[in-house]
Each structure stands twice: as C-alpha cells, then as structure tokens.
Design a protein around this motif. Structure first.
Motif, PDB file in Angstrom:
ATOM      1  N   LEU A 175      79.357  66.930  69.175  1.00 22.12           N
ATOM      2  CA  LEU A 175      79.100  66.614  67.776  1.00 22.12           C
ATOM      3  C   LEU A 175      78.696  65.153  67.687  1.00 22.12           C
ATOM      4  N   TYR A 176      77.548  64.886  67.082  1.00 18.08           N
ATOM      5  CA  TYR A 176      77.164  63.531  66.711  1.00 18.08           C
ATOM      6  C   TYR A 176      77.601  63.364  65.266  1.00 18.08           C
ATOM      7  N   LEU A 177      78.558  62.490  65.031  1.00 22.59           N
ATOM      8  CA  LEU A 177      79.034  62.227  63.682  1.00 22.59           C
ATOM      9  C   LEU A 177      78.467  60.876  63.260  1.00 22.59           C
ATOM     10  N   TYR A 178      77.645  60.912  62.224  1.00 24.84           N
ATOM     11  CA  TYR A 178      76.937  59.720  61.772  1.00 24.84           C
ATOM     12  C   TYR A 178      77.727  58.984  60.697  1.00 24.84           C
ATOM     13  N   SER A 179      77.627  57.666  60.719  1.00 20.75           N
ATOM     14  CA  SER A 179      78.198  56.840  59.654  1.00 20.75           C
ATOM     15  C   SER A 179      77.205  55.736  59.333  1.00 20.75           C
ATOM     16  N   GLY A 180      77.277  55.255  58.090  1.00 24.53           N
ATOM     17  CA  GLY A 180      76.402  54.161  57.677  1.00 24.53           C
ATOM     18  C   GLY A 180      74.943  54.548  57.712  1.00 24.53           C
ATOM     19  N   GLY A 181      74.127  53.534  57.865  1.00 21.80           N
ATOM     20  CA  GLY A 181      72.677  53.748  57.848  1.00 21.80           C
ATOM     21  C   GLY A 181      72.130  53.549  56.452  1.00 21.80           C
ATOM     22  N   GLY A 182      70.960  53.017  56.386  1.00 20.35           N
ATOM     23  CA  GLY A 182      70.345  52.761  55.084  1.00 20.35           C
ATOM     24  C   GLY A 182      69.553  53.939  54.575  1.00 20.35           C
ATOM     25  N   LYS A 183      69.590  54.122  53.289  1.00 20.60           N
ATOM     26  CA  LYS A 183      68.821  55.182  52.646  1.00 20.60           C
ATOM     27  C   LYS A 183      67.537  54.549  52.105  1.00 20.60           C
ATOM     28  N   PRO A 184      66.372  55.114  52.456  1.00 18.46           N
ATOM     29  CA  PRO A 184      65.124  54.529  51.983  1.00 18.46           C
ATOM     30  C   PRO A 184      65.006  54.605  50.463  1.00 18.46           C
ATOM     31  N   THR A 185      64.415  53.576  49.874  1.00 20.85           N
ATOM     32  CA  THR A 185      64.253  53.538  48.418  1.00 20.85           C
ATOM     33  C   THR A 185      62.846  53.919  47.986  1.00 20.85           C
ATOM     34  N   LYS A 186      61.898  53.894  48.907  1.00 17.73           N
ATOM     35  CA  LYS A 186      60.509  54.246  48.589  1.00 17.73           C
ATOM     36  C   LYS A 186      60.149  55.551  49.275  1.00 17.73           C
ATOM     37  N   LEU A 217      75.920  64.363  54.756  1.00 14.28           N
ATOM     38  CA  LEU A 217      77.166  64.817  54.142  1.00 14.28           C
ATOM     39  C   LEU A 217      77.418  64.073  52.837  1.00 14.28           C
ATOM     40  N   ILE A 218      77.976  64.775  51.880  1.00  9.69           N
ATOM     41  CA  ILE A 218      78.418  64.183  50.625  1.00  9.69           C
ATOM     42  C   ILE A 218      79.788  63.566  50.879  1.00  9.69           C
ATOM     43  N   PRO A 219      80.092  62.396  50.305  1.00 10.66           N
ATOM     44  CA  PRO A 219      81.406  61.770  50.551  1.00 10.66           C
ATOM     45  C   PRO A 219      82.558  62.752  50.329  1.00 10.66           C
ATOM     46  N   ALA A 220      83.572  62.628  51.199  1.00  8.30           N
ATOM     47  CA  ALA A 220      84.698  63.564  51.219  1.00  8.30           C
ATOM     48  C   ALA A 220      85.895  63.036  50.456  1.00  8.30           C
ATOM     49  N   SER A 221      86.812  63.925  50.195  1.00 13.95           N
ATOM     50  CA  SER A 221      88.120  63.580  49.657  1.00 13.95           C
ATOM     51  C   SER A 221      89.168  64.058  50.647  1.00 13.95           C
ATOM     52  N   THR A 222      90.236  63.289  50.803  1.00 16.56           N
ATOM     53  CA  THR A 222      91.338  63.711  51.645  1.00 16.56           C
ATOM     54  C   THR A 222      92.309  64.504  50.788  1.00 16.56           C
ATOM     55  N   LEU A 223      92.592  65.736  51.191  1.00 14.27           N
ATOM     56  CA  LEU A 223      93.420  66.612  50.372  1.00 14.27           C
ATOM     57  C   LEU A 223      94.868  66.680  50.840  1.00 14.27           C
ATOM     58  N   LEU A 224      95.113  66.464  52.132  1.00 11.45           N
ATOM     59  CA  LEU A 224      96.464  66.592  52.666  1.00 11.45           C
ATOM     60  C   LEU A 224      96.820  65.373  53.500  1.00 11.45           C
ATOM     61  N   GLY A 225      98.103  65.094  53.590  1.00 11.30           N
ATOM     62  CA  GLY A 225      98.563  64.042  54.478  1.00 11.30           C
ATOM     63  C   GLY A 225      98.227  62.649  53.970  1.00 11.30           C
ATOM     64  N   THR A 226      98.332  61.705  54.876  1.00 11.21           N
ATOM     65  CA  THR A 226      98.106  60.313  54.517  1.00 11.21           C
ATOM     66  C   THR A 226      96.825  59.762  55.129  1.00 11.21           C
ATOM     67  N   ALA A 227      96.054  60.604  55.793  1.00  4.78           N
ATOM     68  CA  ALA A 227      94.809  60.148  56.415  1.00  4.78           C
ATOM     69  C   ALA A 227      93.810  59.714  55.357  1.00  4.78           C
ATOM     70  N   GLN A 228      92.978  58.760  55.722  1.00  6.81           N
ATOM     71  CA  GLN A 228      91.933  58.306  54.814  1.00  6.81           C
ATOM     72  C   GLN A 228      90.709  59.199  54.959  1.00  6.81           C
ATOM     73  N   ALA A 229      89.923  59.271  53.911  1.00  4.70           N
ATOM     74  CA  ALA A 229      88.689  60.047  53.959  1.00  4.70           C
ATOM     75  C   ALA A 229      87.746  59.426  54.980  1.00  4.70           C
ATOM     76  N   SER A 230      87.015  60.253  55.655  1.00  2.09           N
ATOM     77  CA  SER A 230      86.057  59.807  56.655  1.00  2.09           C
ATOM     78  C   SER A 230      84.887  59.081  55.991  1.00  2.09           C
ATOM     79  N   ALA A 231      84.282  58.183  56.730  1.00  2.00           N
ATOM     80  CA  ALA A 231      83.080  57.488  56.262  1.00  2.00           C
ATOM     81  C   ALA A 231      81.829  58.176  56.802  1.00  2.00           C
ATOM     82  N   ALA A 232      81.974  59.407  57.286  1.00  2.61           N
ATOM     83  CA  ALA A 232      80.846  60.128  57.871  1.00  2.61           C
ATOM     84  C   ALA A 232      79.756  60.356  56.835  1.00  2.61           C
TER      85      ALA A 232
END
Length: 101
Positions: free
Chosen positions: A5-16, A45-60
């Motif tokens: 699995l390649y899990l991507y984070s960050g990166g710029g979104k083009p504006t034009k 991916l659309i930003p996630a929400s953490t539903l269980l536990g104390t883990a933070q939502a991923s920045a994927a």
C-alpha cells in the motif's frame, strides 16, 4: 509477489485547470511505468474522523496498491512518483499475509 500500500500524505492541489491536467498526466505516465506492478491506482481520500479509541485521525490524502518482490523493490518503484515531485509524502506498507478461514 506481495501487495504493498502506498499511503499518500500532503502534496499540493493545483489551482489552475492546466496545472491539474498536467498533474493528472504525470500520474497516468507514472502508473503506465509501473505496468503489471500496479494493482489498483487508488483514489484521493476525503479527510477522516477517528471514531474509536484515542488515536488521531490520519493525515492520509490518498492511496495506491502495487505488487513487488520485496519491500525494497516497492520503495524503489516510488522513484519519479509525481506525488513526491508535488511536495507530498508516501508511506509504503506491506500487506500482512492472513490465513484463510
């Protein structure tokens, strides 16, 4: 062959629109370079929400699935990846074999 699995984070979104088309062309060219190693090009991916536990939502921000002979080869296949060229990061995860039930 093992899946990765390649899990991507960050990166710029083009504006034009022309920049978005160029970025999409770079991704399609990269996927073409992968050939049969590409299992699933994935999706943003659309930003996630953490539903269980104390883990933070991923920045994927997206994912792809490839297959390779080794983790080192899976990492090597990221050479020239457009997400890296666009300021993003990639985490490479090996699928863990699971027994069938």
């Amino acid at each position: 062959m093992t899946k990765y699995l390649y899990l991507y984070s960050g990166g710029g979104k083009p504006t034009k629109e022309k920049d978005a088309k160029a970025q999409m062309a770079a991704w399609m060219s990269y996927f073409g370079k992968l050939g049969s190693a590409l299992v699933d090009h994935g999706t943003p991916l659309i930003p996630a929400s953490t539903l269980l536990g104390t883990a933070q939502a991923s920045a994927a921000t997206g994912f792809s699935i490839i297959q390779a002979e080794s983790h080192d080869q899976a990492v090597a296949l990221t050479a020239g990846h457009p997400h890296l060229a666009n300021g993003g990061g990639i985490e490479v995860f090996e699928y863990m074999p699971m027994p069938t039930m």
